[in-house]
Design a protein around this motif. Structure first.
Motif, mmCIF file in Angstrom:
data_model
loop_
_atom_site.group_PDB
_atom_site.id
_atom_site.type_symbol
_atom_site.label_atom_id
_atom_site.label_comp_id
_atom_site.label_asym_id
_atom_site.label_seq_id
_atom_site.Cartn_x
_atom_site.Cartn_y
_atom_site.Cartn_z
ATOM 1 N N LEU A 7 0.867 -1.072 0.093
ATOM 2 C CA LEU A 7 -0.010 -0.028 0.058
ATOM 3 C C LEU A 7 0.842 1.313 0.291
ATOM 4 C CD1 LEU A 7 -2.911 -0.819 2.394
ATOM 5 C CD2 LEU A 7 -2.985 -0.847 -0.231
ATOM 6 N N LYS A 8 2.149 1.305 0.617
ATOM 7 C CA LYS A 8 2.952 2.443 0.751
ATOM 8 C C LYS A 8 3.525 2.649 -0.666
ATOM 9 C CE LYS A 8 6.700 4.317 3.276
ATOM 10 N NZ LYS A 8 7.832 4.203 4.263
ATOM 11 N N LEU A 9 3.861 1.605 -1.294
ATOM 12 C CA LEU A 9 4.337 1.521 -2.803
ATOM 13 C C LEU A 9 3.304 2.076 -3.843
ATOM 14 C CD1 LEU A 9 6.854 1.318 -4.719
ATOM 15 C CD2 LEU A 9 6.367 -1.024 -4.872
ATOM 16 N N ALA A 10 2.049 1.432 -3.336
ATOM 17 C CA ALA A 10 1.074 1.891 -4.439
ATOM 18 C C ALA A 10 0.753 3.555 -4.279
ATOM 19 C CB ALA A 10 -0.268 1.188 -4.005
ATOM 20 N N ARG A 11 0.810 4.046 -3.044
ATOM 21 C CA ARG A 11 0.781 5.599 -2.622
ATOM 22 C C ARG A 11 1.575 6.337 -3.313
ATOM 23 N NH1 ARG A 11 -0.614 5.261 2.657
ATOM 24 N NH2 ARG A 11 1.588 5.132 3.126
ATOM 25 N N TRP A 12 2.806 5.799 -3.483
ATOM 26 C CA TRP A 12 3.983 6.626 -3.950
ATOM 27 C C TRP A 12 3.552 6.617 -5.609
ATOM 28 C CZ3 TRP A 12 7.801 9.741 -2.558
ATOM 29 C CH2 TRP A 12 8.097 9.709 -1.269
ATOM 30 N N CYS A 13 3.193 5.514 -6.149
ATOM 31 C CA CYS A 13 2.987 5.411 -7.629
ATOM 32 C C CYS A 13 1.627 6.469 -7.667
ATOM 33 C CB CYS A 13 2.555 4.039 -7.931
ATOM 34 S SG CYS A 13 3.887 2.825 -7.903
ATOM 35 N N ARG A 14 0.595 6.246 -6.903
ATOM 36 C CA ARG A 14 -0.599 7.286 -7.223
ATOM 37 C C ARG A 14 0.005 8.842 -7.085
ATOM 38 N NH1 ARG A 14 -5.998 6.243 -6.610
ATOM 39 N NH2 ARG A 14 -6.414 4.081 -6.340
ATOM 40 N N TRP A 15 1.007 9.152 -6.390
ATOM 41 C CA TRP A 15 1.277 10.603 -6.301
ATOM 42 C C TRP A 15 2.056 10.837 -7.338
ATOM 43 C CZ3 TRP A 15 3.941 10.224 -0.763
ATOM 44 C CH2 TRP A 15 2.819 10.167 0.192
ATOM 45 N N MET A 16 2.941 9.904 -8.168
ATOM 46 C CA MET A 16 3.528 10.178 -9.323
ATOM 47 C C MET A 16 2.565 10.427 -10.427
ATOM 48 S SD MET A 16 6.404 11.325 -10.852
ATOM 49 C CE MET A 16 7.178 11.321 -9.045
ATOM 50 N N LEU A 17 1.580 9.206 -10.724
ATOM 51 C CA LEU A 17 0.540 9.478 -11.458
ATOM 52 C C LEU A 17 -0.103 10.550 -11.438
ATOM 53 C CD1 LEU A 17 -0.557 7.780 -13.767
ATOM 54 C CD2 LEU A 17 -2.223 6.530 -12.304
ATOM 55 N N ALA A 18 -0.620 10.898 -10.346
ATOM 56 C CA ALA A 18 -1.486 12.159 -10.115
ATOM 57 C C ALA A 18 -0.623 13.564 -10.508
ATOM 58 C CB ALA A 18 -1.767 12.409 -8.850
ATOM 59 N N LEU A 67 -8.376 12.949 -8.586
ATOM 60 C CA LEU A 67 -9.153 11.672 -7.926
ATOM 61 C C LEU A 67 -8.204 10.521 -7.738
ATOM 62 C CD1 LEU A 67 -12.292 11.757 -10.562
ATOM 63 C CD2 LEU A 67 -12.341 11.916 -8.223
ATOM 64 N N ILE A 68 -7.212 10.519 -8.471
ATOM 65 C CA ILE A 68 -6.063 9.549 -8.215
ATOM 66 C C ILE A 68 -5.422 9.885 -6.925
ATOM 67 C CG2 ILE A 68 -3.853 8.494 -9.389
ATOM 68 C CD1 ILE A 68 -5.208 9.140 -12.046
ATOM 69 N N LEU A 69 -4.873 11.141 -6.994
ATOM 70 C CA LEU A 69 -4.110 11.542 -5.755
ATOM 71 C C LEU A 69 -4.719 11.162 -4.392
ATOM 72 C CD1 LEU A 69 -1.522 13.072 -4.583
ATOM 73 C CD2 LEU A 69 -3.072 15.031 -4.862
ATOM 74 N N PHE A 70 -6.126 11.493 -4.408
ATOM 75 C CA PHE A 70 -6.676 11.136 -3.175
ATOM 76 C C PHE A 70 -7.334 9.796 -2.840
ATOM 77 C CE2 PHE A 70 -6.616 15.966 -3.467
ATOM 78 C CZ PHE A 70 -5.870 16.315 -2.438
ATOM 79 N N PHE A 73 -12.818 7.145 -5.254
ATOM 80 C CA PHE A 73 -13.536 5.893 -6.133
ATOM 81 C C PHE A 73 -12.567 4.778 -6.497
ATOM 82 C CE2 PHE A 73 -15.364 10.112 -7.199
ATOM 83 C CZ PHE A 73 -16.726 9.913 -6.989
ATOM 84 N N GLY A 74 -11.759 4.769 -5.491
ATOM 85 C CA GLY A 74 -10.930 3.522 -5.336
ATOM 86 C C GLY A 74 -9.981 3.258 -6.673
ATOM 87 N N ARG A 75 -9.879 2.256 -7.404
ATOM 88 C CA ARG A 75 -9.026 2.189 -8.538
ATOM 89 C C ARG A 75 -9.632 2.651 -9.939
ATOM 90 N NH1 ARG A 75 -7.734 -3.155 -5.938
ATOM 91 N NH2 ARG A 75 -9.419 -3.936 -7.247
ATOM 92 N N TRP A 76 -10.904 2.880 -9.812
ATOM 93 C CA TRP A 76 -11.402 3.475 -11.011
ATOM 94 C C TRP A 76 -10.981 4.580 -11.714
ATOM 95 C CZ3 TRP A 76 -14.565 0.323 -13.877
ATOM 96 C CH2 TRP A 76 -15.019 -0.522 -13.133
ATOM 97 N N PRO A 77 -10.505 5.504 -11.026
ATOM 98 C CA PRO A 77 -9.685 6.536 -11.820
ATOM 99 C C PRO A 77 -8.536 6.255 -12.406
ATOM 100 C CG PRO A 77 -10.640 7.449 -9.827
ATOM 101 C CD PRO A 77 -10.907 5.917 -9.833
ATOM 102 N N LEU A 123 -0.719 -3.594 -6.926
ATOM 103 C CA LEU A 123 -0.512 -3.607 -5.553
ATOM 104 C C LEU A 123 -1.543 -3.316 -4.679
ATOM 105 C CD1 LEU A 123 2.667 -1.119 -6.149
ATOM 106 C CD2 LEU A 123 2.842 -3.437 -5.124
ATOM 107 N N GLU A 124 -2.565 -2.577 -5.151
ATOM 108 C CA GLU A 124 -3.585 -2.322 -4.217
ATOM 109 C C GLU A 124 -4.626 -3.549 -4.073
ATOM 110 O OE1 GLU A 124 -3.774 2.456 -4.528
ATOM 111 O OE2 GLU A 124 -5.738 1.104 -5.301
ATOM 112 N N LYS A 125 -4.785 -4.163 -5.261
ATOM 113 C CA LYS A 125 -5.417 -5.634 -5.395
ATOM 114 C C LYS A 125 -4.804 -6.426 -4.474
ATOM 115 C CE LYS A 125 -7.201 -8.886 -8.546
ATOM 116 N NZ LYS A 125 -7.491 -9.415 -10.024
ATOM 117 N N GLY A 126 -3.651 -6.632 -4.557
ATOM 118 C CA GLY A 126 -2.761 -7.766 -3.732
ATOM 119 C C GLY A 126 -2.909 -7.352 -2.386
#
Length: 128
Positions: A7-18, A67-70, A73-77, A123-126
């Motif tokens: 989840l921590k790695l997924a959060r970093w990925c979310r921040w970069m994608l956002a 939406l991705i950053l925060f 709506f989960g993984r939909w964005p 990562l979030e699914k796992g």
């Protein structure tokens, strides 16, 4: 890898994608309309006004980035971002293929964020 680490790695990925979506929506579309953005709108040959379409697309990209950053709506964005990245790459390949060989082209600017989408999803699914 533990679920907390995933989840921590997924959060970093979310921040970069956002960041990618917010930056690309804000800078070349809203703050400084890029000639390349105008060229891509004009290349479709639909008679659309790039002065209107590009800023609207910029607003949509910034909203998607938020939406991705925060994580709203989960993984939909993230899935929407992946679909958009693939669609835009296909659009450029079809309507403005010369952009694919230039510096900072859509291939190199779309594939890394697409990988971030895949990583976030897995990562979030796992971890969930």
């Amino acid at each position: 890898m533990s679920s907390g680490e995933s989840l921590k790695l997924a959060r970093w990925c979310r921040w970069m994608l956002a960041f990618v979506f917010i930056y690309h929506g804000l800078v070349p579309k809203l703050l400084f309309l890029s000639p390349v953005e105008v060229q891509m709108v004009d290349a479709a040959g639909l008679g659309l006004n790039a002065q209107v379409i590009s800023p609207l697309a910029g607003v949509a990209e910034v909203l998607l980035g938020l939406l991705i950053l925060f994580g709203w709506f989960g993984r939909w964005p993230v899935l929407a971002a992946a679909a958009g990245l693939v669609g835009l790459l296909g659009y450029v390949a079809l309507f403005a293929p010369m952009l694919l060989i230039g510096a900072f082209n859509p291939v190199t600017s779309n594939l890394p964020p697409l990988l971030l989408c895949v990583l976030i999803y897995r990562l979030e699914k796992g971890a969930g």
